[in-house]
Structures are given as structure tokens and as C-alpha cells.
Design an enzyme around this catalytic site. Structure first.
Site, PDB file in Angstrom:
ATOM      1  N   TYR A  85      71.017  45.140  43.712  1.00  0.00           N
ATOM      2  CA  TYR A  85      70.041  45.254  42.612  1.00  0.00           C
ATOM      3  C   TYR A  85      68.777  44.474  42.909  1.00  0.00           C
ATOM      4  O   TYR A  85      67.844  44.499  42.128  1.00  0.00           O
ATOM      5  CB  TYR A  85      70.655  44.789  41.280  1.00  0.00           C
ATOM      6  CG  TYR A  85      71.350  43.448  41.352  1.00  0.00           C
ATOM      7  CD1 TYR A  85      70.630  42.264  41.326  1.00  0.00           C
ATOM      8  CD2 TYR A  85      72.735  43.365  41.486  1.00  0.00           C
ATOM      9  CE1 TYR A  85      71.266  41.043  41.406  1.00  0.00           C
ATOM     10  CE2 TYR A  85      73.380  42.146  41.577  1.00  0.00           C
ATOM     11  CZ  TYR A  85      72.640  40.991  41.533  1.00  0.00           C
ATOM     12  OH  TYR A  85      73.273  39.776  41.636  1.00  0.00           O
TER      13      TYR A  85
ATOM     14  N   ASP B  81      76.111  35.788  53.457  1.00  0.00           N
ATOM     15  CA  ASP B  81      75.697  36.418  52.210  1.00  0.00           C
ATOM     16  C   ASP B  81      74.278  36.952  52.435  1.00  0.00           C
ATOM     17  O   ASP B  81      73.356  36.184  52.753  1.00  0.00           O
ATOM     18  CB  ASP B  81      75.737  35.392  51.070  1.00  0.00           C
ATOM     19  CG  ASP B  81      75.475  36.045  49.719  1.00  0.00           C
ATOM     20  OD1 ASP B  81      74.690  37.012  49.663  1.00  0.00           O
ATOM     21  OD2 ASP B  81      76.040  35.565  48.719  1.00  0.00           O
TER      22      ASP B  81
ATOM     23  N   PHE C 131      73.298  29.725  46.826  1.00  0.00           N
ATOM     24  CA  PHE C 131      73.270  30.126  45.415  1.00  0.00           C
ATOM     25  C   PHE C 131      74.523  29.568  44.741  1.00  0.00           C
ATOM     26  O   PHE C 131      75.628  29.708  45.272  1.00  0.00           O
ATOM     27  CB  PHE C 131      73.252  31.652  45.345  1.00  0.00           C
ATOM     28  CG  PHE C 131      72.988  32.189  43.971  1.00  0.00           C
ATOM     29  CD1 PHE C 131      71.688  32.269  43.478  1.00  0.00           C
ATOM     30  CD2 PHE C 131      74.026  32.628  43.170  1.00  0.00           C
ATOM     31  CE1 PHE C 131      71.440  32.785  42.212  1.00  0.00           C
ATOM     32  CE2 PHE C 131      73.783  33.143  41.898  1.00  0.00           C
ATOM     33  CZ  PHE C 131      72.492  33.218  41.420  1.00  0.00           C
TER      34      PHE C 131
HETATM   35  C1  LIG Z   1      71.925  37.105  43.399  1.00  0.00           C
HETATM   36  C2  LIG Z   1      72.985  36.304  44.066  1.00  0.00           C
HETATM   37  C3  LIG Z   1      74.291  36.260  43.549  1.00  0.00           C
HETATM   38  C4  LIG Z   1      74.658  36.921  42.252  1.00  0.00           C
HETATM   39  O1  LIG Z   1      75.977  37.332  42.248  1.00  0.00           O
HETATM   40  P1  LIG Z   1      76.473  38.436  41.204  1.00  0.00           P
HETATM   41  O2  LIG Z   1      77.926  38.370  41.261  1.00  0.00           O
HETATM   42  O3  LIG Z   1      75.891  39.741  41.664  1.00  0.00           O
HETATM   43  O4  LIG Z   1      75.914  38.079  39.868  1.00  0.00           O
HETATM   44  C5  LIG Z   1      75.249  35.576  44.280  1.00  0.00           C
HETATM   45  N1  LIG Z   1      74.947  34.953  45.437  1.00  0.00           N
HETATM   46  C6  LIG Z   1      73.699  34.967  45.944  1.00  0.00           C
HETATM   47  C7  LIG Z   1      73.416  34.273  47.234  1.00  0.00           C
HETATM   48  C8  LIG Z   1      72.677  35.627  45.271  1.00  0.00           C
HETATM   49  O5  LIG Z   1      71.435  35.613  45.748  1.00  0.00           O
END
Ligand SMILES: *Cc1c(COP(=O)(O)O)cnc(C)c1O
Length: 394
Positions: A206, A181, A110
Site C-alpha cells: 500500500y 523488510d 519500524f
Molecule cells: C509500513 C510498515 C509496517 C506496517 O505493517 P502492517 O502490518 O502492514 O501494518 C511494518 N514494518 C515496516 C518496516 C513498515 O514500513
């Protein structure tokens, strides 16, 4: 027993295949939020930190999340957002390998995780390097230059899943730290942090856990490494005794040292309520249900819509709890689908993404969703100009 649809507020006529991005509202969360606002904040005021258990809430919720990721009690801290938790874990991991300069991730990660790594490299300014080979080549890039292997177990776009045990072992055999992650794993697939022996894990609540928009993230530290873990964001609530108001920082002797500032009580409370629906869930049973729903969707959609290309692994063992199809007109098709009551989402450049969440989906939902999808694709309903307009969130 699954599903347990009656525990969720799902609008009439909606088939929700986007719980991998934002889980729906558990009925108990709504009641809990109201109680926290009106009775606790409204009446107890600041006393609520003690009288309503606000101060203990992060730890309590952390223990509930720990069970779902196979982590021991006390090893998971809650707070902030996932991006911040990535920063903290990565910074701590780099400190543990000061002679090594490579952060190894993959190009399916991500973007926020990669941006955070780039930003941290700039902040440290010690010539670290971020490497992002293709996910299937990660093992070939693990060597003794690598300080940290930082991977998202389940690819947010394709659902492809890394073999946690195998990659962790390879990283550790090369002397690197392993950071997972679990954004698309927690509540989606069985995870056994303890068995994996990985040093760090982070994730959000979430998505599959249904904690609500902006619900706090989590971070796991392998318990034997707590003392070695140097918090980069050394805020007062990670201090051993915040209310001593010491002028010098002394980290808590637990994962709580990764906390930073005041916890988001409203969000923690809705998450705590959402976790009620997880208490009696056996993750292996949930996985079996998720595989059955995903397989059914793949079969039905592939048969009815030959113009769509499955880009998720065909083998369920290599897939998380989502299925994605590439389609040239995927954006418009997804808008049409949503307009017809089937909510999934779109990821650039051409990916139609669907999440499978056995807490509130059954086989009937899946066949109806596949039928509606076939109608939209085969009758080219997506061509309607109203489906071409791009919104900010896709
Ligand atoms: C959803 C997601 C995020 C989002 O990060 P936030 O700080 O909660 O906005 C980050 N990394 C991955 C791998 C995700 O799937």
C-alpha cells in the site's frame, strides 16, 4: 515514460509527497474494484472463485510483485499484513537455527517489526534475545550467536538505506539467516532478491506500489529453502491441497505455504490493477528519477529554510526514496503544509517526512512544494492555533 500522472486520480491542487506511506488511487483500481464488487461478487457469487479467477489471484499478483523485487516467478506469496509476514518469516528463520538465540535488528527499524519479534520470543519461550544496535553498527554485531538478522532496508524515518548485498553476506558468513523488510524498498529502489541470496524478504503493497489502504503484504522465500521452511501459521490455504480437507496439515511445496486463510480479493484486485502502471517501469530509470527529485527538494529546501536540519543521508546512494527534515515545530508545520496543498507526514518527535514517487511527480511539483514549504517556515504560518491540534494518524 515517467511520470504517468494521467493514470492516477490526484486531487486538483495537491502535491502528494506521501506515496511512501499510502500510494494514491490508480484510476484502473477504481474501475476494477467496481467490477469485482458488482459483477463478480454481486452476480457470480461464490462461483467467482473459479469463474473470475479469484483462486489464482494471489499467485498471479505474487508473480507481478516478484518482478519488481528481482525475485523468480513463484517465489512470492501474497496475503495478510506485513506484521504477520514478519512473524512468519522470523519464526521460520529461528526454526532453521535452533542452536542460536539472538535476533539482530537495529533501532531504526519500524516498531511493529520489533514488537513482533518480542511477541514471538515470548511465544517460543526459549530465551531468545532481540538486539537493536544503531543501524550503522549492525555489521559489528553480527556473530555466531545470531540466528537471524532482521532489517528494514530503508529506514522509515530517515530514508537511510542498508547495503543489502554487504549485510546479507556478513550475516551468512556468520551462519545467520537474513530477513529483509522491503516496506520502503518495493517500488522505491531497485531490489535484486535473487542476487542478494538472502533467505527471506517481506514487504507491503500500500506504500510505493499503490495497492490501497490495507492491501495485502508479500513474503519471499529463497526457492531452495521452501522445503525447509516450517510455516508457523499453518492455515488451510497454505496446505498443499486445501480442498482435500485433510485432517492433517501438509504444506504446499512452494512459497504458497506461507499463505494462511482466505485472500482479501477486493484488495488483491485493486493491487493487481495498480500493478498495471508498473509493468513497463524499469527500476533503474525510476531510481534515477527518484534521485533527481529528492536532490532537487533537498537543495531547494536547504537553501530556503536554513532552520530545518536534513536528517536523511546527503549521499543519494545511501538513501531510499524519501527525504526527512527535523524541525522543532515539525508537527504544526506539516499541518500547515497539508493545508496549503503539499501532503507529507510527520513522525515523532520532530520529523517532517517526504516521499518521492516518480510515477506521478515531476520537477515542477517539487519546486512548488519547496516554495510553499519556505513560505510556511519563514513566515511562521505554522504558528496558527489551528495547526497545533494532534490527530490520531500523523
Ligand atoms: C509500513 C510498515 C509496517 C506496517 O505493517 P502492517 O502490518 O502492514 O501494518 C511494518 N514494518 C515496516 C518496516 C513498515 O514500513
Amino acid at each position: 515514460m515517467l511520470p504517468k500522472k494521467d493514470q492516477f486520480l490526484l486531487p486538483e491542487g495537491v502535491i502528494y509527497l506521501d506515496g511512501n506511506s499510502l500510494g494514491p488511487l490508480p484510476k484502473g483500481a477504481s474501475a476494477r474494484a467496481q467490477k469485482v464488487i458488482e459483477e463478480e461478487w454481486g452476480i457470480a457469487l461464490i462461483r467467482a472463485w473459479n469463474t473470475a479467477g479469484w483462486m489464482d489471484l494471489p499467485r498471479k499478483v505474487g508473480d507481478r510483485v516478484a518482478r519488481l523485487i528481482g525475485a523468480p516467478q513463484g517465489s512470492v506469496a501474497m496475503g495478510d499484513t506485513l506484521s504477520i509476514k514478519v512473524f512468519q518469516a522470523l519464526a521460520a528463520a529461528l526454526k532453521m537455527r535452533p542452536d542460536r538465540k539472538v535476533i539482530l535488528s537495529d533501532n531504526g527499524n519500524f516498531p511493529s517489526d520489533l514488537y513482533i519479534a518480542e511477541g514471538l520470543i515470548g511465544t517460543i519461550d526459549k530465551h531468545h534475545e532481540l538486539r537493536t544496535p544503531a543501524p550503522e553498527n549492525v555489521l559489528d554485531h553480527i556473530n555466531e550467536d545470531v540466528a537471524v538478522v532482521m532489517l528494514t532496508q530503508v529506514d522509515y524515518r530517515t530514508g537511510r538505506m542498508h547495503d543489502m548485498a554487504k549485510v546479507t553476506k556478513a550475516a551468512q558468513d556468520a551462519g545467520a539467516i537474513m530477513l529483509w523488510d522491503l516496506a520502503h524498498s518495493a517500488g522505491a529502489v531497485p531490489v535484486d532478491m535473487a542476487a542478494s541470496q538472502a533467505e527471506f524478504a517481506v514487504g507491503c503493497t500500500y506504500k510505493y506500489l499503490n495497492g490501497g489502504p490495507g492491501a495485502p503484504a508479500f513474503i519471499y522465500i529463497r526457492p531452495d529453502l521452501v522445503e525447509e521452511t516450517r510455516p508457523a501459521l499453518s492455515g488451510w490455504l497454505g496446505h498443499d491441497a486445501p480442498f482435500d480437507f485433510d485432517l492433517n496439515y501438509r504444506p504446499a511445496m512452494s512459497t504458497e505455504r506461507m499463505r494462511v486463510g482466505t485472500p482479501p480479493i477486493l484488495q488483491l484486485a485493486t493491487l493487481d490493477a495498480a500493478l498495471d502502471s508498473w509493468d513497463d517501469v524499469d527500476m533503474n530509470a525510476l531510481r534515477a528519477a527518484s534521485v533527481a527529485l529528492s536532490e532537487q527538494f533537498i537543495k531547494d529546501v536547504s537553501a530556503a529554510c536554513p532552520t530545518l536540519d536534513l536528517i536523511s543521508p546527503r549521499d543519494s546512494a545511501e538513501r531510499g526514496s524519501q527525504v526527512s527534515f527535523a524541525f522543532e515545530h515539525g508537527y504544526a508545520a506539516m499541518q500547515a503544509l497539508i493545508d496549503h496543498g503539499v501532503i507529507g507526514d510527520f513522525r515523532a518527535p520532530n520529523v517532517m517526512r517526504f516521499g518521492f514517487t516518480p510515477l506521478y511527480l515531476d520537477a515542477g511539483d517539487i519546486s512548488r512544494a519547496a516554495q510553499i514549504m519556505a513560505k510556511i517556515v519563514n513566515e511562521e504560518i505554522w504558528r496558527d492555533p489551528k495547526y497545533q491540534h494532534k490527530s490520531r494518524v500523523t
